[in-house]
Design a protein around this motif. Structure first.
Motif, PDB file in Angstrom:
ATOM      1  N   ASP B  57     175.527  17.178 162.964  1.00 13.41           N
ATOM      2  CA  ASP B  57     174.866  16.307 163.957  1.00 13.41           C
ATOM      3  C   ASP B  57     174.384  14.977 163.390  1.00 13.41           C
ATOM      4  O   ASP B  57     173.720  14.203 164.095  1.00 13.41           O
ATOM      5  CB  ASP B  57     173.724  17.053 164.676  1.00 13.41           C
ATOM      6  N   PHE B  59     175.780  12.227 162.966  1.00  9.91           N
ATOM      7  CA  PHE B  59     176.290  11.005 163.596  1.00  9.91           C
ATOM      8  C   PHE B  59     175.344  10.449 164.655  1.00  9.91           C
ATOM      9  O   PHE B  59     175.293   9.241 164.856  1.00  9.91           O
ATOM     10  CB  PHE B  59     177.695  11.244 164.170  1.00  9.91           C
ATOM     11  N   VAL B  60     174.593  11.309 165.297  1.00  9.76           N
ATOM     12  CA  VAL B  60     173.708  10.821 166.366  1.00  9.76           C
ATOM     13  C   VAL B  60     172.661   9.871 165.793  1.00  9.76           C
ATOM     14  O   VAL B  60     172.540   8.715 166.207  1.00  9.76           O
ATOM     15  CB  VAL B  60     172.987  11.977 167.091  1.00  9.76           C
ATOM     16  N   ASN B 219     169.387  12.384 171.425  1.00  7.20           N
ATOM     17  CA  ASN B 219     169.301  13.838 171.230  1.00  7.20           C
ATOM     18  C   ASN B 219     169.823  14.238 169.857  1.00  7.20           C
ATOM     19  O   ASN B 219     170.988  14.000 169.539  1.00  7.20           O
ATOM     20  CB  ASN B 219     170.137  14.570 172.302  1.00  7.20           C
ATOM     21  N   TYR B 254     178.684   9.288 169.336  1.00 11.76           N
ATOM     22  CA  TYR B 254     177.538   9.359 170.270  1.00 11.76           C
ATOM     23  C   TYR B 254     177.383   8.041 171.022  1.00 11.76           C
ATOM     24  O   TYR B 254     177.353   7.999 172.239  1.00 11.76           O
ATOM     25  CB  TYR B 254     176.259   9.688 169.494  1.00 11.76           C
TER      26      TYR B 254
END
Lengths: 275, 275
Positions: B57, B59-60, B219, B254
């Motif tokens: 996660d 990359f967000v 998120n 994202y």
């Protein structure tokens, strides 16, 4: 002694919450039902080991599943909630003055009873005279309804156990039939991090039945990944083209006019699931 | 034997992840550093018990902290990243062709070393010729910089331990001085569910220094509550008024043009924190 409740949201990841007390831990006719008091999120309803709602963050789910379709429809009058025995969606539905009747069809009467007892600020409006509560199978209720509802909300548990058939294409066909000619429905469709294939499947199924299909998201801390999705199927009204004058003041903690629009802006990896 | 890593995100709530192996568990000069392999999120960097980044996660956070201010600035040339030793923000910064120089100031050299070793797809671009890596105190670096940077990103740990002073008003004053006359900075500012008072404090502090102050969200499943906030302070350019022609194609998972705007639409309980 410290008690911690852990929900394995996947085989190898979960959340854990300190428990102050257990009010209910019971096998109902349909599922394991636990009602506990947690330190961080207050009272928490857990079905088959999965967090359904908590006092601290319930407003996000309930506001977002209700207001987005209700503000998309020009005049929702007759509304159906499938599942949602905790009453939170009904509470939000009743904030719309055009609604004359709201029907709740919950398969497990004990969810309703214990929610009234331990989540009164969520379930309180189930007593409203505009509300009809039916303890019944939502799938069967849909199968026997025709041209009846303006808006239908599917507030189900996950696609395992009693709610599995609420994620089948046949169910969405039934919903289409149960809706009036300009009806809209919304269903909670889990999260894109751990269950991307479910989102793809439901979106494709709904797209084959409804001319307008949209996905939107909201942040729910106690749900897997914190990023929840909702799939809308609509016969005429496009949630992306809601007229500003439709919005009226409602008392919310998450939903705003801007959120109503922004919720449809999807992270790239999520919109990629819909191609 | 099953190994599970649990981060207590508050005193009474946390996340838990199944661990396949532990690569590093070391007390550095500044903090406890763990590099583990988890089943759900891949390799994970943990500092003082808190998840910093994971392969699944990352990359967000990295896309959202970088692209939102970089697309707000008309021509970012000289960019500073404070913290961020894993290199993920630098990787995203380098996707902007106007950037001629990107400086990383990370206090803990071991974060950089272990990230290169165990998170190569995140840290790989630290070798780019446009990048200067300084193992140094970000607070001091800011204090001795003047009229130098177009965009500054504060990619810190939480406001405990070595990063505590990166959440003080004096630091934001230093950032203002270190920025050029149309400079922009962004800082990660935790989440509104468990640390609402931090968001209010930082926003107020930044507002007293910068003419344009904005909050946006993204998120991030492995960060507390899944809803992360970023605070922008800007001298001239308003992120809410970015010109469409500024956007150029970048490879993201994202960030999108729509997300760039939608990220500023705040849930009501979040915007209430800024009043």
């Amino acid at each position: 002694m410290e008690m911690w409740f852990t929900e394995k949201q996947t085989k190898s990841f979960g959340i854990t919450a300190k428990v102050k007390q257990t009010y209910v831990s019971e096998q109902t006719e349909f599922q394991k039902l636990d009602m506990i008091e947690t330190e961080e999120f207050g009272n928490m309803l857990v079905l088959d080991g999965m967090v359904m709602t908590t006092q601290k963050d319930e407003f996000v789910y309930h506001e977002m599943v209700a207001h987005v379709p209700l503000f998309t429809h020009p005049k929702p009058t007759n509304v159906l909630v499938v599942g949602g025995g905790d009453g939170g969606v009904i509470r939000e539905v009743l904030k719309h003055p055009s609604v004359e009747k709201a029907t709740l069809v919950e398969i497990d009467g004990l969810v309703i009873e214990y929610s009234k007892q331990y989540l009164p600020e969520i379930a309180g409006d189930l007593e409203d005279p505009r509300v009809e509560v039916k303890v019944d199978d939502g799938f069967m209720h849909i199968a026997t309804s025709e041209n009846q509802y303006d808006v239908i909300m599917v507030d189900s548990t996950e696609p395992v156990g009693p709610a599995a058939k609420l994620f089948e294409k046949g169910f969405y066909e039934g919903i289409s039939k149960a809706l009036k000619e300009d009806g809209i429905f919304v269903a909670q469709t889990d999260n894109p991090w751990f269950t991307p294939e479910l989102i793809t499947k439901v979106f494709k199924d709904v797209q084959e039945i409804f001319p307008i299909t949209r996905l939107y998201t909201a942040n729910i801390p106690t749900y897997p990944s914190g990023l929840w999705t909702f799939t809308i199927g609509s016969k005429q009204h496009d949630p992306l083209e809601v007229q500003e004058e439709r919005f009226h003041d409602i008392n919310t903690k998450y939903w705003t006019k801007d959120i109503q629009k922004a919720a449809f802006a999807l992270p790239k990896f999520v919109s990629d699931l819909l191609k």
